[in-house]
Design an enzyme around this catalytic site. Sequence first.
Site, short mmCIF file in Angstrom:
data_model
loop_
_atom_site.label_atom_id
_atom_site.label_comp_id
_atom_site.label_asym_id
_atom_site.label_seq_id
_atom_site.Cartn_x
_atom_site.Cartn_y
_atom_site.Cartn_z
N HIS A 50 1.14 -1.03 -0.07
CA HIS A 50 -0.14 -0.14 -0.34
C HIS A 50 0.83 0.92 -0.07
O HIS A 50 1.57 1.74 0.90
CB HIS A 50 -0.67 -0.09 0.91
CG HIS A 50 -1.91 0.74 1.41
ND1 HIS A 50 -3.23 0.47 1.42
CD2 HIS A 50 -1.45 2.24 0.86
CE1 HIS A 50 -3.50 2.13 1.26
NE2 HIS A 50 -2.54 3.23 1.58
N HIS B 52 1.45 5.28 -1.64
CA HIS B 52 1.21 6.04 -2.12
C HIS B 52 2.27 7.01 -3.54
O HIS B 52 3.47 7.85 -2.18
CB HIS B 52 0.45 7.73 -1.34
CG HIS B 52 -1.11 7.20 -0.44
ND1 HIS B 52 -1.97 7.28 -1.78
CD2 HIS B 52 -0.91 6.47 0.20
CE1 HIS B 52 -3.01 7.21 -0.34
NE2 HIS B 52 -2.29 6.25 0.06
N LYS C 179 -9.78 -0.05 -5.35
CA LYS C 179 -9.26 0.27 -4.03
C LYS C 179 -10.58 0.82 -4.19
O LYS C 179 -11.24 1.91 -4.79
CB LYS C 179 -8.77 1.51 -4.20
CG LYS C 179 -8.34 2.19 -3.12
CD LYS C 179 -7.93 1.53 -1.38
CE LYS C 179 -7.91 2.06 -0.68
NZ LYS C 179 -7.09 2.98 0.23
N HIS D 243 -10.41 1.31 1.84
CA HIS D 243 -10.60 1.91 3.03
C HIS D 243 -11.23 1.55 4.41
O HIS D 243 -12.46 1.98 3.70
CB HIS D 243 -10.44 3.34 2.66
CG HIS D 243 -10.16 4.58 3.52
ND1 HIS D 243 -8.40 5.06 4.07
CD2 HIS D 243 -11.10 4.22 4.70
CE1 HIS D 243 -8.96 6.18 4.66
NE2 HIS D 243 -9.97 5.98 5.23
N HIS E 17 -5.22 -0.53 6.30
CA HIS E 17 -4.38 0.16 6.79
C HIS E 17 -5.51 0.00 8.35
O HIS E 17 -5.48 0.63 8.51
CB HIS E 17 -3.42 1.22 6.80
CG HIS E 17 -5.09 2.35 5.95
ND1 HIS E 17 -6.43 2.11 5.86
CD2 HIS E 17 -4.65 2.75 4.80
CE1 HIS E 17 -6.45 2.94 4.59
NE2 HIS E 17 -5.65 3.33 4.48
N ASP F 185 1.05 2.43 3.62
CA ASP F 185 0.16 4.14 3.16
C ASP F 185 1.22 5.15 3.47
O ASP F 185 0.55 5.11 4.15
CB ASP F 185 -0.57 3.74 4.28
CG ASP F 185 -1.73 4.61 4.21
OD1 ASP F 185 -2.07 5.02 2.74
OD2 ASP F 185 -2.28 5.41 4.92
C1 NCD Z 1 -3.65 8.90 2.30
C2 NCD Z 1 -3.03 9.76 1.32
O1 NCD Z 1 -2.69 10.89 2.04
O2 NCD Z 1 -3.52 9.95 -0.44
N1 NCD Z 1 -3.45 9.33 3.67
C3 NCD Z 1 -3.06 8.85 5.02
O3 NCD Z 1 -3.36 9.48 5.69
N2 NCD Z 1 -3.40 7.56 4.84
C4 NCD Z 1 -5.22 8.40 2.01
C5 NCD Z 1 -5.15 7.84 2.25
O4 NCD Z 1 -4.18 6.08 2.41
O5 NCD Z 1 -6.47 7.36 2.95
ZN ZN Z 2 -3.11 5.52 1.83
#
Ligand code: NCD
Ligand code: ZN
Length: 352
Positions: free
Chosen positions: A13, A15, A99, A136, A174, A247
């Site tokens: 996971h 970003h 997702k 999520h 998460h 995450d």
């Molecule tokens: C994530 C993001 O910034 O894209 N933020 C987070 O707090 N985890 C989005 C997410 O996974 O909820």
């Molecule tokens: Zn995330």
Amino acid sequence: MSELIIRKPDDWHLHLRDGQMLASVIAHSSENFARAIIMPNLVPPVVTTDQATAYQRRIKACIPSEHQFEPLMTLYLTEGTDPNDVEAGAKSGLIKALKLYPAGATTNSESGVQNFENVLPVLERMAQIKLPLLVHGEVTSADVDIFDREAVFIERVLDPIRKKVPGLRVIMEHVTTSDGVDYVSSGGDDIAATITTHHLIINRNSYLAGGIRPHYYCLPVAKREKHRLALRSAATSGNSNFFLGTDSAPHTNGAKIATCGCAGIYTSINTLNCLAHIFEDDKALDKLEAFTSINGPSFYRLPLNDEKVRFTKSSTPINFPKSFSVQNDHVTVFDPGFELYWQHEPINAEEV
Ligand code: NCD
Ligand code: ZN
């Protein structure tokens, strides 16, 4: 123990964002991990296989040539998602999961699902072709307390969906509560959960007690200590239903330190060092490989990595940057609140 050799970890996971931010963060992941599941919450989100193809190309163009790293692509589920596009993307090998963001749950989730009945045809197709749904797991209704949103999601959304669509393979992303851990532990072969590094380390005091600390604010928010301990037990147990999804979510300081600051914690640089530290603390270093390198690919039905990494414990603390620059701002790196001594390096097959 001061040395440990394990298969190269994956991040289930992650970003990476796009443009300048992507270019600034990619090497932190491509150096430490063999593969990562890439979140589709761009603006606008990645909703079709064509968009995922183009996004994967942009990611690959930024990976340093000395790194071997495979971005595993996902699609953002909307009420307009076409089951045929999903199936074609999955069959081509590009799309590894969809997702589900409940609309409004987190950063860039405005296009998420409002009425779950409208996505049932896609979910049914996913069950047929065994494509995992990543959730999520938080409800978004204003009348549900933010600390209860995961438990309420399980009861009101997740469990009913799984009953309506038998055979759907689901990963609770998460997971942050003992409710989530219990649900996944007792849920059979079609459900698993990712756990982040930071949720194994921080609890709600970390961002609320003695001053507000935006760099420990993420979604789902870290909960009470008893929940952190439940996550620690799940991660260090070796239970195949739990695996690492960092995450890691970069935001600039300007976006985080604000009247209404963004959710997200950036751990890609020091995640593995933190994990070795806490698995050692919990006398579970022998379970680290299951969490970082075996349980994830097994659930996704992907091959395990052949490459190995060697962890060694240094006698002096390792220095990590506190932040790094992106355009005219900085991204702050997760501070676990303790010194890190475990470092890791790739090793050649002949050496093992
Ligand atoms: C994530 C993001 O910034 O894209 N933020 C987070 O707090 N985890 C989005 C997410 O996974 O909820
Ligand atoms: Zn995330």
